[in-house]
Design a protein around this motif. Structure first.
Motif, PDB file in Angstrom:
ATOM      1  N   ARG A  13      75.029  46.445  -0.354  1.00 53.33           N
ATOM      2  CA  ARG A  13      76.163  47.097   0.135  1.00 53.33           C
ATOM      3  C   ARG A  13      76.013  47.688   1.535  1.00 53.33           C
ATOM      4  O   ARG A  13      76.686  48.721   1.916  1.00 53.33           O
ATOM      5  N   GLN A  14      74.952  47.196   2.131  1.00 55.09           N
ATOM      6  CA  GLN A  14      74.788  47.752   3.640  1.00 55.09           C
ATOM      7  C   GLN A  14      75.889  47.540   4.573  1.00 55.09           C
ATOM      8  O   GLN A  14      75.898  48.328   5.258  1.00 55.09           O
ATOM      9  N   TYR A  15      76.512  46.545   4.447  1.00 56.25           N
ATOM     10  CA  TYR A  15      77.523  46.329   5.555  1.00 56.25           C
ATOM     11  C   TYR A  15      78.945  46.858   5.179  1.00 56.25           C
ATOM     12  O   TYR A  15      79.797  46.271   5.082  1.00 56.25           O
ATOM     13  N   ARG A  16      79.000  48.191   4.967  1.00 54.60           N
ATOM     14  CA  ARG A  16      80.279  49.098   4.596  1.00 54.60           C
ATOM     15  C   ARG A  16      80.152  50.143   5.467  1.00 54.60           C
ATOM     16  O   ARG A  16      78.991  50.812   5.950  1.00 54.60           O
ATOM     17  N   MET A  17      81.106  50.682   5.913  1.00 54.09           N
ATOM     18  CA  MET A  17      81.441  51.839   7.001  1.00 54.09           C
ATOM     19  C   MET A  17      80.867  53.176   6.267  1.00 54.09           C
ATOM     20  O   MET A  17      80.220  53.869   6.791  1.00 54.09           O
ATOM     21  N   ASP A  18      81.375  53.225   4.777  1.00 52.52           N
ATOM     22  CA  ASP A  18      80.874  54.425   4.465  1.00 52.52           C
ATOM     23  C   ASP A  18      79.468  54.524   4.340  1.00 52.52           C
ATOM     24  O   ASP A  18      78.752  55.587   4.436  1.00 52.52           O
ATOM     25  N   ARG A  19      78.594  53.610   3.988  1.00 56.14           N
ATOM     26  CA  ARG A  19      77.165  53.437   4.223  1.00 56.14           C
ATOM     27  C   ARG A  19      76.693  53.877   5.509  1.00 56.14           C
ATOM     28  O   ARG A  19      75.641  54.564   5.592  1.00 56.14           O
ATOM     29  N   LEU A  20      77.367  53.252   6.503  1.00 59.93           N
ATOM     30  CA  LEU A  20      76.848  53.577   7.761  1.00 59.93           C
ATOM     31  C   LEU A  20      77.297  54.921   7.926  1.00 59.93           C
ATOM     32  O   LEU A  20      76.099  55.423   8.819  1.00 59.93           O
ATOM     33  N   ARG A  21      78.402  55.484   7.756  1.00 57.86           N
ATOM     34  CA  ARG A  21      78.470  57.045   7.954  1.00 57.86           C
ATOM     35  C   ARG A  21      77.597  57.790   7.276  1.00 57.86           C
ATOM     36  O   ARG A  21      76.839  58.774   7.868  1.00 57.86           O
ATOM     37  N   GLU A  22      77.140  57.460   6.110  1.00 54.12           N
ATOM     38  CA  GLU A  22      75.915  58.278   5.257  1.00 54.12           C
ATOM     39  C   GLU A  22      74.618  58.372   5.869  1.00 54.12           C
ATOM     40  O   GLU A  22      74.002  59.170   6.208  1.00 54.12           O
ATOM     41  N   GLU A  23      74.220  56.929   6.431  1.00 49.91           N
ATOM     42  CA  GLU A  23      73.190  56.663   7.200  1.00 49.91           C
ATOM     43  C   GLU A  23      73.093  57.592   8.327  1.00 49.91           C
ATOM     44  O   GLU A  23      71.937  58.284   8.727  1.00 49.91           O
ATOM     45  N   GLN A  24      74.049  57.581   9.228  1.00 49.02           N
ATOM     46  CA  GLN A  24      74.174  58.493  10.635  1.00 49.02           C
ATOM     47  C   GLN A  24      74.117  59.907  10.231  1.00 49.02           C
ATOM     48  O   GLN A  24      73.388  60.405  11.036  1.00 49.02           O
ATOM     49  N   ALA A  25      74.700  60.378   9.004  1.00 49.67           N
ATOM     50  CA  ALA A  25      74.466  61.829   8.743  1.00 49.67           C
ATOM     51  C   ALA A  25      73.067  62.072   8.232  1.00 49.67           C
ATOM     52  O   ALA A  25      72.712  63.014   8.792  1.00 49.67           O
ATOM     53  N   ARG A  26      72.588  61.286   7.474  1.00 58.25           N
ATOM     54  CA  ARG A  26      71.263  61.514   7.233  1.00 58.25           C
ATOM     55  C   ARG A  26      70.037  61.574   8.439  1.00 58.25           C
ATOM     56  O   ARG A  26      69.463  62.575   8.625  1.00 58.25           O
ATOM     57  N   LEU A  27      70.371  60.552   9.622  1.00 56.77           N
ATOM     58  CA  LEU A  27      69.539  60.528  10.535  1.00 56.77           C
ATOM     59  C   LEU A  27      69.849  61.964  11.447  1.00 56.77           C
ATOM     60  O   LEU A  27      68.894  62.510  12.069  1.00 56.77           O
ATOM     61  N   ALA A  28      71.118  62.345  11.398  1.00 55.20           N
ATOM     62  CA  ALA A  28      71.465  63.547  12.244  1.00 55.20           C
ATOM     63  C   ALA A  28      70.875  64.755  11.565  1.00 55.20           C
ATOM     64  O   ALA A  28      70.498  65.435  12.442  1.00 55.20           O
ATOM     65  N   GLU A  29      71.031  64.841  10.368  1.00 56.65           N
ATOM     66  CA  GLU A  29      70.273  65.877   9.654  1.00 56.65           C
ATOM     67  C   GLU A  29      68.742  65.948   9.824  1.00 56.65           C
ATOM     68  O   GLU A  29      68.196  66.797  10.037  1.00 56.65           O
ATOM     69  N   GLU A  30      67.932  64.693   9.817  1.00 54.51           N
ATOM     70  CA  GLU A  30      66.724  64.812   9.995  1.00 54.51           C
ATOM     71  C   GLU A  30      66.192  65.242  11.634  1.00 54.51           C
ATOM     72  O   GLU A  30      65.398  65.854  11.924  1.00 54.51           O
ATOM     73  N   TYR A  31      67.218  64.752  12.500  1.00 51.46           N
ATOM     74  CA  TYR A  31      67.240  65.041  14.029  1.00 51.46           C
ATOM     75  C   TYR A  31      67.179  66.586  14.183  1.00 51.46           C
ATOM     76  O   TYR A  31      66.311  67.352  14.808  1.00 51.46           O
TER      77      TYR A  31
END
Length: 123
Positions: free
Chosen positions: A99-117
């Protein structure tokens, strides 16, 4: 239709239809309109647009290889399944779903990376 005739987005989807580790069928679920951003870690981002979907649809109907596929679309969400003996396997729940090629998964990944940053900045 041959592999070389496919768009890059269609190739990206088809490359996920086999789990090479145990050679099981992979069910790929993707969203038409999915688009990754270019970054240092990702210089060649995946983009799956309507043209890629149409290209993929054509390939699954008339490809010159032995593999056969089932594709189903509901709005912008599409599932593609590599068939066993030209039919959908009875035990689909045993197969992994990519399911990697889904916009909701992409948004979750971006949110996770922003939180880590944010965490790194506060330390």
């Amino acid at each position: 239709m041959e592999w070389n005739d496919l768009t890059e987005g269609a190739k990206a989807v088809l490359e996920q239809t086999r789990n090479l580790k145990n050679d099981h069928i992979q069910i790929v679920e993707f969203e038409v309109g999915y688009e990754e951003e270019v970054s240092e870690e990702n210089p060649h981002p995946i983009s799956i647009q309507e043209e890629d979907y149409q290209n993929l649809k054509r390939f699954t109907e008339e490809n010159e290889y032995e593999d056969r596929y089932h594709m189903a679309r509901n709005k912008n969400m599409v599932k593609i399944i590599l068939l066993e003996d030209n039919k959908i396997p009875d035990n689909l729940s045993e197969f992994p779903v990519f399911r990697q090629y889904r916009m909701d998964r992409l948004r979750e990944e971006q949110a996770r990376l922003a939180e880590e940053y944010k965490q790194e900045k506060s330390d």
